[in-house]
Motif scaffolding. Structure first.
Motif, mmCIF file in Angstrom:
data_model
loop_
_atom_site.group_PDB
_atom_site.id
_atom_site.type_symbol
_atom_site.label_atom_id
_atom_site.label_comp_id
_atom_site.label_asym_id
_atom_site.label_seq_id
_atom_site.Cartn_x
_atom_site.Cartn_y
_atom_site.Cartn_z
ATOM 1 N N ILE A 1 0.830 -1.192 0.000
ATOM 2 C CA ILE A 1 0.000 0.000 0.000
ATOM 3 C C ILE A 1 0.872 1.253 0.000
ATOM 4 C CG2 ILE A 1 -1.971 -1.067 1.140
ATOM 5 C CD1 ILE A 1 -1.001 0.299 3.758
ATOM 6 N N VAL A 2 0.304 2.319 -0.555
ATOM 7 C CA VAL A 2 0.926 3.638 -0.533
ATOM 8 C C VAL A 2 -0.024 4.580 0.186
ATOM 9 C CG1 VAL A 2 1.827 5.546 -1.916
ATOM 10 C CG2 VAL A 2 2.113 3.189 -2.707
ATOM 11 N N MET A 3 0.515 5.403 1.068
ATOM 12 C CA MET A 3 -0.310 6.362 1.817
ATOM 13 C C MET A 3 0.299 7.751 1.727
ATOM 14 S SD MET A 3 0.717 5.508 5.783
ATOM 15 C CE MET A 3 0.579 3.735 5.542
ATOM 16 N N THR A 4 -0.535 8.755 1.971
ATOM 17 C CA THR A 4 -0.042 10.128 1.997
ATOM 18 C C THR A 4 0.556 10.431 3.366
ATOM 19 O OG1 THR A 4 -2.046 11.148 2.890
ATOM 20 C CG2 THR A 4 -1.957 10.803 0.499
ATOM 21 N N ASP A 5 1.334 11.494 3.422
ATOM 22 C CA ASP A 5 1.701 12.051 4.713
ATOM 23 C C ASP A 5 0.463 12.739 5.295
ATOM 24 O OD1 ASP A 5 3.181 12.813 6.915
ATOM 25 O OD2 ASP A 5 4.882 13.497 5.724
ATOM 26 N N TRP A 6 0.516 13.068 6.555
ATOM 27 C CA TRP A 6 -0.674 13.598 7.241
ATOM 28 C C TRP A 6 -1.146 14.902 6.591
ATOM 29 C CZ3 TRP A 6 0.364 9.177 8.616
ATOM 30 C CH2 TRP A 6 -0.149 8.530 9.730
ATOM 31 N N GLU B 1 -10.547 2.162 -10.598
ATOM 32 C CA GLU B 1 -9.409 2.749 -9.893
ATOM 33 C C GLU B 1 -9.620 2.725 -8.389
ATOM 34 O OE1 GLU B 1 -7.740 5.917 -13.226
ATOM 35 O OE2 GLU B 1 -9.530 6.414 -12.040
ATOM 36 N N LEU B 2 -10.857 2.958 -7.954
ATOM 37 C CA LEU B 2 -11.162 2.861 -6.526
ATOM 38 C C LEU B 2 -11.029 1.421 -6.041
ATOM 39 C CD1 LEU B 2 -14.244 5.237 -6.361
ATOM 40 C CD2 LEU B 2 -12.037 5.626 -5.260
ATOM 41 N N LEU B 3 -11.515 0.478 -6.841
ATOM 42 C CA LEU B 3 -11.405 -0.928 -6.473
ATOM 43 C C LEU B 3 -9.950 -1.385 -6.414
ATOM 44 C CD1 LEU B 3 -14.347 -2.457 -8.545
ATOM 45 C CD2 LEU B 3 -14.219 -2.225 -6.050
ATOM 46 N N ARG B 4 -9.128 -0.798 -7.288
ATOM 47 C CA ARG B 4 -7.698 -1.126 -7.291
ATOM 48 C C ARG B 4 -7.061 -0.793 -5.951
ATOM 49 N NH1 ARG B 4 -4.265 2.171 -11.578
ATOM 50 N NH2 ARG B 4 -4.978 3.840 -10.176
ATOM 51 N N ASN C 1 -5.562 -3.252 -2.951
ATOM 52 C CA ASN C 1 -4.241 -3.100 -2.348
ATOM 53 C C ASN C 1 -4.325 -3.085 -0.828
ATOM 54 O OD1 ASN C 1 -3.106 -2.910 -4.916
ATOM 55 N ND2 ASN C 1 -3.110 -0.670 -4.917
ATOM 56 N N ILE C 2 -5.322 -2.358 -0.307
ATOM 57 C CA ILE C 2 -5.490 -2.247 1.147
ATOM 58 C C ILE C 2 -5.887 -3.590 1.747
ATOM 59 C CG2 ILE C 2 -6.829 -1.162 2.988
ATOM 60 C CD1 ILE C 2 -7.103 1.288 1.046
ATOM 61 N N CYS C 3 -6.856 -4.251 1.137
ATOM 62 C CA CYS C 3 -7.330 -5.536 1.667
ATOM 63 C C CYS C 3 -6.229 -6.594 1.607
ATOM 64 C CB CYS C 3 -8.559 -6.004 0.898
ATOM 65 S SG CYS C 3 -10.042 -5.031 1.225
ATOM 66 N N SER C 4 -5.474 -6.612 0.512
ATOM 67 C CA SER C 4 -4.376 -7.567 0.392
ATOM 68 C C SER C 4 -3.330 -7.329 1.458
ATOM 69 C CB SER C 4 -3.753 -7.456 -1.001
ATOM 70 O OG SER C 4 -2.651 -8.327 -1.136
ATOM 71 N N PHE C 5 -3.025 -6.067 1.717
ATOM 72 C CA PHE C 5 -2.066 -5.710 2.772
ATOM 73 C C PHE C 5 -2.538 -6.232 4.130
ATOM 74 C CE2 PHE C 5 -0.891 -2.754 6.164
ATOM 75 C CZ PHE C 5 0.490 -2.728 6.051
#
Length: 306
Positions: A81-86, A142-145, A149-153
């Protein structure tokens, strides 16, 4: 499972970090600013990455498709997964100002999580995800993608395995698979060293990924100057790092270049809290021949002055 790597990428200053635009050539990005992340993904099997507050060549990294999808996932094979900074800002294009509500650009780039949102069910942050979906700016795929990623993580995490009762809580340490590394410290003979004495290392295996284990005892605890003597026939631009672990804690890294076959020394400071010390030398790259390592007390430690 790893910690979260940050900040991806070209994040080299704290001042104005929310607004800085790092203008960097493709070659410099590849050879300097992206290289460490590439190694962490390919060799360290990283599963979580955080983008920066700022921009690279005009596009804020939270929405930088070339970085977050083309390079990270398509080229390097990243599956986490990739996340933003706060509360990072995001934009689509160089000629567009960035703001915190443009989560559509984040989704398009395959940055999966926006950090942090209160009551996402009510869209309390007033982001543009749903509006952009209705307008066709982003797609359901794109949302499902990102959801995938989140669910797999989550499903691959030790937390999920513990919840399902299939993880015993043990931790895998990468890069130390050799059985020598698991040797019980009490099976080792501790070599007592007078101040300044050395340990002979001639003939040990210094091939890539190998670890040499030994144990010493000293009369005094404190900070020691540890001098490693080595040589290499590799070219002057070669780099051969050797990490010393003292009692399973990384103490110092000696990085040697090619020496034209001449013996050279490097000295690092390491603190010994104990008089009996279990030591490991980890060789990240082959090409180095080591001769010995010496231990000289630089600053004595006692409970009175400690």
């Amino acid at each position: 499972m790893t910690g979260t790597l940050k900040h991806f990428s070209a994040n080299n200053q704290e001042a104005h970090r929310h607004d800085i635009d790092s203008v960097v050539s493709k070659r410099a990005l590849r050879e300097i600013y992206l290289k460490g992340f590439e190694m962490a993904v390919k060799e360290g099997r990283a599963t979580s990455i955080m983008t920066t507050y700022g921009a690279v060549n005009g596009i804020w990294t939270a929405g930088l498709y070339d970085q977050n999808t083309r390079i990270l996932r398509d080229e390097w094979g990243f599956e986490g997964i990739v996340m933003t900074d706060w509360w990072a800002k995001v934009n689509f294009r160089e000629d567009e100002s960035a703001n915190r509500q443009n989560t559509a650009a984040m989704v398009r780039s395959q940055n999966d999580l926006y950090m942090v949102v209160d009551r996402p069910d009510l869209n309390s942050f007033e982001d543009n995800t749903m509006a952009s979906l209705e307008e066709g700016v982003v797609t359901r795929g794109e949302l499902l993608r990102s959801a995938r990623n989140i669910c797999s993580f989550i499903l691959k995490s030790p937390a999920m395995e513990r919840l399902l009762g299939i993880h015993d809580g043990s931790v895998e340490v990468l890069g130390f698979e050799d059985e020598t590394n698991q040797q019980d410290t009490f099976e080792l003979d501790y070599q007592h060293l007078e101040n300044g004495e050395h340990v002979d290392l001639s003939g040990i295996d210094t091939s890539t990924g190998n670890t040499h284990v030994f144990a010493i005892s000293v009369d005094q605890t404190g900070t020691y100057d540890i001098t490693l003597t080595a040589r290499s026939n590799a070219g002057e631009w070669a780099q051969m790092p050797v990490t010393l672990f003292a009692n399973n804690i990384p103490g110092a890294t000696f990085t040697f270049n090619g020496t034209d076959g001449e013996w050279v020394t490097q000295t690092k400071e390491v603190f010994f809290l104990n008089q009996h010390n279990y030591l490991q030398l980890y060789f990240a790259l082959s090409g180095l021949e080591v001769k010995d390592v010496s231990f000289t007390l630089a600053d004595e430690f006692s409970m009175k002055n400690g």
